[in-house]
Design a protein around this motif. Structure first.
Motif, mmCIF file in Angstrom:
data_model
loop_
_atom_site.group_PDB
_atom_site.id
_atom_site.type_symbol
_atom_site.label_atom_id
_atom_site.label_comp_id
_atom_site.label_asym_id
_atom_site.label_seq_id
_atom_site.Cartn_x
_atom_site.Cartn_y
_atom_site.Cartn_z
ATOM 1 N N ARG A 1 0.957 -1.118 -0.135
ATOM 2 C CA ARG A 1 0.054 -0.013 0.093
ATOM 3 C C ARG A 1 0.840 1.374 0.132
ATOM 4 O O ARG A 1 0.584 2.167 -0.489
ATOM 5 N N TYR B 1 2.111 2.021 -3.601
ATOM 6 C CA TYR B 1 1.007 2.436 -4.190
ATOM 7 C C TYR B 1 0.866 3.717 -4.300
ATOM 8 O O TYR B 1 0.463 4.504 -5.060
ATOM 9 N N GLN C 1 1.504 6.834 -6.907
ATOM 10 C CA GLN C 1 0.304 7.706 -7.435
ATOM 11 C C GLN C 1 0.770 9.171 -6.803
ATOM 12 O O GLN C 1 -0.313 10.091 -7.232
#
Length: 380
Positions: free
Chosen positions: A302, A305, A309
């Motif tokens: 996570r 990620y 982004q």
């Protein structure tokens, strides 16, 4: 105030929280409380103190998650400067405990090295953000100096474990900023060769009266004990031997909660802090460890990620480094408890008992949530 307005107000307080990340953190905290209850059942007040520490960590996490994005960049250099100044103050007139000068009394006793775990990646991410588009070899040299100053001061205390964590946090930033593999591979090769030579000539290097350069005597002893724990079974090797016994005796499903014999017969040292993984392994076995490893893997995934982004170089570098800090904490702690790394006093993130370290990790989670919130605002 009606229920709908109250629910809306409460929901607005947590808009900065990344839900998948918050769920993983909540589960890790829960597993930590379960393990700590067993580990500290003969230590009244430990569980209550940890619950207080978790609430404080949560408050720090919430505050940082909801800060304006630019605030993180603005506080980077001042936080780094204050941290280094406090480290210098520690070197001059810090408190000495157990042979190490790591603490400072400023009305309350603090450990300034903990500040640098966050301040170093913040500052290096800020520096590379300022140099975005024009990064040259000289910038990596400047970053190395910014990293070397606090690492050197922390290592001198001596606190090798924290120094290595701060070093790793800074190196992650430098690597993610684009450091060439042509510079990385020789260093990795040198470390590999040194490890092979150390293992090959263990008997001669660890013989009585042989002193190693750079390392302190107790650090040398830790490395030699790692290579052969039975060389000091009632001293430094005791920690490793007993934790390995505890992990192995847990088997597939563990002995059951509160049923760990190594734990409750006082064979595991520092069982509520650095060696809580041995307690967890003995009582929940391989299956419990698989669940724990899965949660850490989800946290790291996570985090990556969120980094991928992120809307700016500063955010990407910072999120990547913070994520790798959690990986490093978990890997080093489990490695030292399992006997594959030296004992360096690194807690298991979100599970081990502690105040300062838990707040520092809460700051890291808060930064990840802040960066995740940036992404959502940009997309909206």
């Amino acid at each position: 105030m009606d229920k709908h307005r109250l629910a809306t107000l409460v929901k607005s307080w947590f808009t900065g929280f990344d839900k998948p990340l918050a769920l993983v953190v909540f589960l890790l905290f829960g597993m930590g409380i379960v393990a700590l209850y067993s580990a500290s059942i003969d230590m009244p007040g430990r569980l209550e103190d940890q619950l207080r520490n978790i609430l404080l960590s949560f408050a720090v996490m919430w505050l940082i998650a909801n800060l304006p994005t630019q605030t993180l960049m603005r506080v980077a250099v001042p936080l780094y400067t204050v941290g280094v100044a406090l480290l210098i103050a520690v070197a001059m007139f810090g408190l000495i405990r157990k042979g190490a000068r790591r603490w400072l009394n400023v009305g309350i006793v603090v450990q300034p090295s903990e500040i640098l775990k966050i301040a170093v990646p913040l500052t290096l991410a800020w520096y590379f953000q300022m140099r975005e588009g024009v990064i040259r070899w000289f910038d990596y040299l400047v970053a190395a100096v910014l990293l070397a100053v606090p690492v050197g001061l922390i290592a001198k205390q001596p606190d090798l474990g924290t120094a290595l964590l701060v070093l790793a946090a800074g190196l992650y930033i430098i690597y993610f900023a684009g450091l060439s593999w042509r510079l990385i591979i020789p260093v990795i090769s040198l470390v590999g060769v040194a490890a092979i030579l150390l293992i090959s000539f263990q008997t001669q290097l660890c013989a009585p009266g042989v002193d190693w350069p750079v390392l302190h005597g107790y650090q040398q002893h830790r490395v030699c004990t790692l290579l052969d724990p039975t060389s000091d079974p009632l001293g430094k090797g005791f920690h490793t031997i007993q934790s390995i016994i505890a992990i192995g005796s847990g088997g597939l499903t563990g002995k059951g909660w509160l049923q760990g014999t190594q734990t409750h017969l006082e064979f595991i040292p520092e069982k509520h802090t650095d060696f809580i993984f041995a307690v967890f392994s003995e009582e929940f076995g391989l299956l419990g460890n698989c669940v724990l490893l899965l949660l850490y893997a989800l946290l790291v995934l996570r985090g990556f990620y969120i980094a991928a982004q992120a809307p700016s170089l500063f955010s990407r570098l910072l999120a990547g480094s913070i994520t790798m800090i959690f990986f490093t904490y978990a890997f080093v702690n489990m490695g030292m408890v399992s006997g594959i790394l030296p004992v360096v006093g690194v807690p298991l993130p979100l599970l081990s008992y502690g105040g300062t370290a838990l707040v520092t990790l809460g700051m890291g989670i808060g930064i990840l949530m802040n960066i995740s919130r940036q992404k959502r605002f940009v997309q909206s």
